[in-house]
Design a protein around this motif. Structure first.
Motif, mmCIF file in Angstrom:
data_model
loop_
_atom_site.group_PDB
_atom_site.id
_atom_site.type_symbol
_atom_site.label_atom_id
_atom_site.label_comp_id
_atom_site.label_asym_id
_atom_site.label_seq_id
_atom_site.Cartn_x
_atom_site.Cartn_y
_atom_site.Cartn_z
ATOM 1 N N UNK B 34 -10.715 189.698 82.242
ATOM 2 C CA UNK B 34 -10.171 188.350 82.037
ATOM 3 C C UNK B 34 -10.229 187.549 83.339
ATOM 4 N N UNK B 38 -12.163 184.101 83.588
ATOM 5 C CA UNK B 38 -11.346 182.879 83.606
ATOM 6 C C UNK B 38 -10.843 182.504 84.996
ATOM 7 N N UNK B 40 -8.358 183.485 86.574
ATOM 8 C CA UNK B 40 -6.901 183.512 86.711
ATOM 9 C C UNK B 40 -6.374 184.732 85.962
ATOM 10 N N UNK B 41 -5.064 184.999 86.205
ATOM 11 C CA UNK B 41 -4.405 186.127 85.547
ATOM 12 C C UNK B 41 -4.211 185.878 84.050
ATOM 13 N N UNK B 42 -4.385 186.888 83.235
ATOM 14 C CA UNK B 42 -4.038 186.717 81.814
ATOM 15 C C UNK B 42 -2.518 186.783 81.628
#
Ligand SMILES: Nc1ncnc2c1ncn2[C@@H]1O[C@H](COP(=O)(O)OP(=O)(O)O)[C@@H](O)[C@H]1O
Ligand SMILES: Nc1ncnc2c1ncn2[C@@H]1O[C@H](COP(=O)(O)OP(=O)(O)O)[C@@H](O)[C@H]1O
Ligand SMILES: [Mg+2]
Ligand SMILES: [Mg+2]
Lengths: 150, 77, 150
Positions: B34, B38, B40-42
């Protein structure tokens, strides 16, 4: 107040995991990121470990109580023991200070709790006990994430 | 072996601790993936969707992922 | 007594999930099977749902308390509300009986709780509240095979 709960348990190390899980579950509706969750659980672990090791000196009998409230995206949590208390709170909170150097404690518990929370306050009285109150804000993620797309 | 595993699973005799271990491994992998995609953190919900598990299962298994990797870096390095 | 805990929370349906998770976490050290856990969580859900829907009629204010003890492989748990109470416990426990047929309740809550627990007792007094006590034994699995062999 959006939600609120109280958990009490015997001060044994197995219950540090219980406290962590309960608090994870309590904040799950705020949909934290994995890092926020890890920080939050670290705060819980450090405070509960302190109550077990320092507050009750591992007598296996004392009771630890966690009260938690959710207000919007903010969680406030108080962790209380009725153990030995802290004679000098200011000194206890200094980085690297530990009253149990022989146990190989790092003395970094309070420093970690402060850096991972948005607000921390300590009440303590020798022979009465200790109560540590934290606030942590969980910022909503600007989620532009739709499953299967970008 | 697959047969036995399926039998055990259907039979409900599998220990919860075992399925938690398996899931926590998948969480680690899905989190890395992820972040790669993305940047960034999920969140927990995003992970639950990706892994097609309930929030309960995720919360249980996520405790195996203790100690944020950043903890030591932030404080000691 | 091996371990013991108390959890209190507001009687809102979001906290049914909290109760389930807390109890899951409390019994984790007994290393349950998936089936045992599912049964145990169902008991917790049915009892908490009853307290929310029947005890407090979803007023969003009442407090539910769960006390749990572990004794060897056995868990005893009491779920208490201070709500309306049950006028006729015997009738309430009959399969298919429900006082809220209009809500499409199945009337099977008590029957399910009884069949999934090893012991169940109910205390209730109208206008005082209800306390349901369960015991469930978690038998160690006689695991005489290792996965991948037989
Ligand atoms: N709940 C508590 N009860 C009594 N003393 C405490 C408590 N929490 C912390 N202390 C005191 O504060 C000191 C510093 O705590 P901390 O920063 O967590 O370091 P460490 O736990 O590694 O000693 C402890 O060594 C102890 O003397
Ligand atoms: N905590 C409670 N407080 C008040 N009444 C209750 C409580 N739990 C159960 N009851 C009563 O017992 C009845 C039967 O409960 P149950 O078997 O769970 O069926 P259902 O919840 O589907 O009605 C309920 O309809 C209700 O009248
Ligand atoms: Mg410490
Ligand atoms: Mg019911």
């Amino acid at each position: 107040m959006d939600n609120e709960m109280t958990l009490s348990f015997i001060a044994i190390s197995e219950n540090e995991g219980l406290a962590r899980m309960v608090m994870t579950s309590f904040i799950a509706s705020l949909d934290p990121t994995i890092d926020e969750l890890a920080e939050f659980k670290t705060i819980v672990s450090e405070a509960v470990t302190n109550a077990i090791i320092h507050g009750y000196e591992e007598d296996g009998e004392g009771i630890i109580t966690i009260r938690a409230k959710r207000n919007g995206q903010s969680i406030t949590m108080t962790i209380t023991d009725e153990g030995r208390g802290i004679p000098n709170v200011e000194q206890a909170m200094e980085p690297l200070y530990t009253s149990k150097p022989e146990r190989e404690r790092s003395g970094m518990g309070f420093t970690i709790m402060e850096s991972f929370s948005d607000h921390l306050s300590v009440w303590s009285e020798p022979q009465k006990g200790t109560a540590i109150t934290f606030t942590k804000e969980f910022l909503p993620v600007q989620s532009n994430f739709v499953l299967g797309e970008r | 072996i697959g047969e036995i595993q399926r039998f055990l699973r259907d039979d409900g005799m599998v220990k919860v601790s075992r399925s938690i271990r398996e899931l926590s491994f998948k969480i680690r992998h899905a989190t890395d993936e992820f972040i790669r995609v993305h940047e960034r953190q999920p969140t927990l919900t995003e992970l639950a969707k990706t892994l097609e598990v309930t929030m309960d299962e995720l919360v249980l298994a996520s405790d195996a992922l203790r100690d944020p990797a950043s903890l030591h870096e932030q404080l000691f390095e």
